[in-house]
Write an enzyme that holds these catalytic residues in place. Structure first.
Site, short mmCIF file in Angstrom:
data_model
loop_
_atom_site.label_atom_id
_atom_site.label_comp_id
_atom_site.label_asym_id
_atom_site.label_seq_id
_atom_site.Cartn_x
_atom_site.Cartn_y
_atom_site.Cartn_z
N SER A 40 46.19 -36.08 3.61
CA SER A 40 45.26 -36.30 4.74
C SER A 40 44.76 -37.74 4.69
CB SER A 40 44.05 -35.39 4.61
OG SER A 40 44.43 -34.04 4.59
N GLU A 46 40.31 -41.22 3.87
CA GLU A 46 40.20 -40.53 2.59
C GLU A 46 40.78 -41.37 1.45
OE1 GLU A 46 42.51 -37.14 0.80
OE2 GLU A 46 41.27 -36.05 2.23
N ARG A 80 35.73 -34.21 -1.09
CA ARG A 80 36.64 -35.33 -1.33
C ARG A 80 35.89 -36.54 -1.90
NH1 ARG A 80 39.52 -31.66 -0.14
NH2 ARG A 80 41.50 -31.74 1.00
N1 EPU Z 1 45.14 -29.11 13.68
C1 EPU Z 1 45.62 -29.45 14.91
N2 EPU Z 1 46.51 -30.46 15.01
C2 EPU Z 1 46.94 -31.14 13.90
C3 EPU Z 1 46.44 -30.80 12.64
C4 EPU Z 1 45.52 -29.77 12.54
O1 EPU Z 1 45.24 -28.87 15.94
O2 EPU Z 1 47.76 -32.04 14.07
C5 EPU Z 1 44.21 -27.97 13.55
C6 EPU Z 1 44.93 -26.79 12.91
O3 EPU Z 1 45.58 -26.01 13.85
C7 EPU Z 1 43.80 -26.04 12.27
C8 EPU Z 1 42.83 -27.14 11.89
O4 EPU Z 1 43.16 -28.29 12.66
O5 EPU Z 1 43.18 -25.19 13.17
C9 EPU Z 1 42.84 -27.46 10.41
O6 EPU Z 1 44.16 -27.83 10.00
P1 EPU Z 1 44.73 -27.48 8.55
O7 EPU Z 1 44.53 -26.05 8.22
O8 EPU Z 1 46.10 -28.03 8.46
O9 EPU Z 1 43.76 -28.24 7.54
P2 EPU Z 1 43.09 -29.68 7.62
O10 EPU Z 1 41.62 -29.51 7.82
O11 EPU Z 1 43.81 -30.55 8.57
C10 EPU Z 1 42.50 -29.74 5.07
C11 EPU Z 1 42.63 -30.71 3.95
C12 EPU Z 1 44.04 -30.68 3.36
C13 EPU Z 1 44.30 -29.27 2.85
C14 EPU Z 1 44.14 -28.29 4.03
C15 EPU Z 1 44.23 -26.86 3.57
C16 EPU Z 1 41.07 -32.51 4.41
C17 EPU Z 1 40.89 -33.92 4.87
N3 EPU Z 1 42.32 -32.05 4.41
O12 EPU Z 1 43.36 -30.19 6.11
O13 EPU Z 1 44.06 -31.56 2.24
O14 EPU Z 1 45.60 -29.16 2.31
O15 EPU Z 1 42.83 -28.44 4.63
O16 EPU Z 1 43.09 -26.53 2.83
O17 EPU Z 1 40.10 -31.85 4.05
C18 EPU Z 1 44.59 -33.75 1.51
O18 EPU Z 1 43.40 -33.89 1.24
O19 EPU Z 1 45.42 -34.68 1.29
C19 EPU Z 1 45.05 -32.52 2.12
C20 EPU Z 1 46.31 -32.36 2.52
#
Ligand code: EPU
Length: 358
Positions: A258, A354, A164
């Protein structure tokens, strides 16, 4: 060139925060930038570059001259047996580009479906989702220097991509200082924020196409459907379905995706946290560090659904802050700081926002 005055910015930021630009110029081509630089009054003004407004928090009216990038056009530039180079105007909508490439028979961007914002903004924060980052499909970009008017082409190394992150997110140490090397191209390591306008981005879609399927949500889809060898269209549809289920549609509920980056810690720090919090979601990285799921940390602190004024934490994904209606940038930032404090107090981890705060 038209300089618009007192332009409402609410339609131009996906958080739908009410603010205005004192002056705004629509950059439909490089010639408009030449005109801005040739204008004695405008040339001296500080500027703010606006793409799709999907990664900004406006905390007030914008005094610098807003350059709204509206360079359009998409075309296949080159096709060989190694892959296809697609050239796109920075003002094109990212998701429409992804759909268009699939329609044209050029797969490779499907994991990045439904990311809000413009093509020109995609290298700025090196957008990424479901196991793929922009830098994996990046070829080069064209930018115009707002100090010298020079045009140059930057490759991936010169863009300084990180998680990012890129040179375009970091301010130049001094806007007037020489951030350019002898050949006129920027020296990697310098910030180029508000210093250059990205006008065109070229993407490289390799042949033969290979699916990127490692991400847990996609693996789950394969198990659920029994489809073990999905094509690009299938992956596109899955990504759209996963995102729609987890992430709010900015057209309906204002947000900037995010709000925090997923923090990186050392293996030792992670082991220490696991002792206290065995359920913490973490991913070991190739460099030996460990990435923690910021959404999980925020969720564990009980933030889902909580609000400050009209700014709230999204119920289905704690990493996303939303505008429940007429939220100010100040409310969003107050909520963000309260989240940072509580995550720091419980886990000793400093979350980094971010979006760019304006
Ligand atoms: N989780 C929770 N509670 C929550 C949110 C997440 O327990 O409220 C847990 C989920 O269960 C999962 C883990 O955290 O085990 C990761 O969650 P998720 O797969 O939704 O991905 P993320 O790491 O929260 C990142 C990116 C997103 C992207 C997704 C999919 C960043 C900051 N965010 O989110 O990017 O769509 O992975 O690849 O790296 C963005 O940058 O705007 C964005 C949406």
């Amino acid at each position: 060139m038209l300089v618009e005055k007192n332009v409402p910015l609410q339609p131009y930021n996906t958080f739908h925060i009410v603010a205005k630009a004192f002056s705004l110029v629509r950059v439909t081509g490089v010639d408009v930038l030449d005109q801005v630089l040739a204008d004695p009054e405008l040339a001296a003004e500080p500027r703010f570059i606006l793409g799709g407004g999907s990664n900004i928090v406006l905390t007030g009216d914008v005094r610098p001259l807003v350059l709204k990038v509206e360079v359009m056009g998409r075309r296949v530039l080159q096709e060989t047996d190694k892959g296809t180079v697609i050239e796109v105007g920075a003002g094109e909508n990212w998701h429409e580009l992804v759909a268009w490439t699939l329609d044209q028979g050029y797969p490779g961007l499907e994991n990045l479906a439904m990311i809000p914002g413009t093509v020109g903004a995609s290298p700025v924060q090196n957008i990424g989702a479901y196991g793929l980052e922009l830098q994996d499909r990046f070829h080069s970009l064209d930018a115009t220097d707002l100090v010298t008017g020079a045009r140059y082409t930057l490759d991936a190394a010169q863009c300084g991509f990180g998680y990012r992150d890129s040179v375009f997110k970091h301010p130049a140490p001094d806007a007037a200082s020489a951030a350019l090397g002898a050949d006129g191209a920027p020296v990697t390591g310098f910030g180029l924020r508000d210093r250059v306008v990205i006008t065109h981005v070229r993407l490289f879609l390799p042949k033969p196409w290979k699916p990127v399927l490692g991400y847990a949500d996609l693996e789950r889809k394969m198990i659920e459907t029994g489809i073990t060898a999905p094509d690009a269209r299938q992956i596109f549809d899955w990504v759209c379905a996963i995102r729609s289920a987890k992430l709010p549609n900015p057209a309906v509920l204002g947000n900037a995706g995010s709000f925090f980056k997923n923090p990186q810690v050392t293996r030792e720090q992670c082991d220490d946290i696991i002792q206290r919090e065995p359920r913490i979601v973490h991913y070991p990285l190739d460099n030996g560090a460990v990435k923690l799921a910021a959404g999980w940390l925020i969720d564990a602190c009980g933030w889902k659904g909580k609000s400050v004024g009209n700014a709230a934490v999204y119920e289905r994904q704690a990493l996303v802050l939303v505008n429940r209606g007429d939220a100010t940038g100040g409310e969003v930032m107050t909520l963000a700081r309260a989240i940072q404090t509580s995550v720091y107090e419980r886990f000793g981890i400093q979350l980094e926002p971010e979006p760019v705060v304006v």
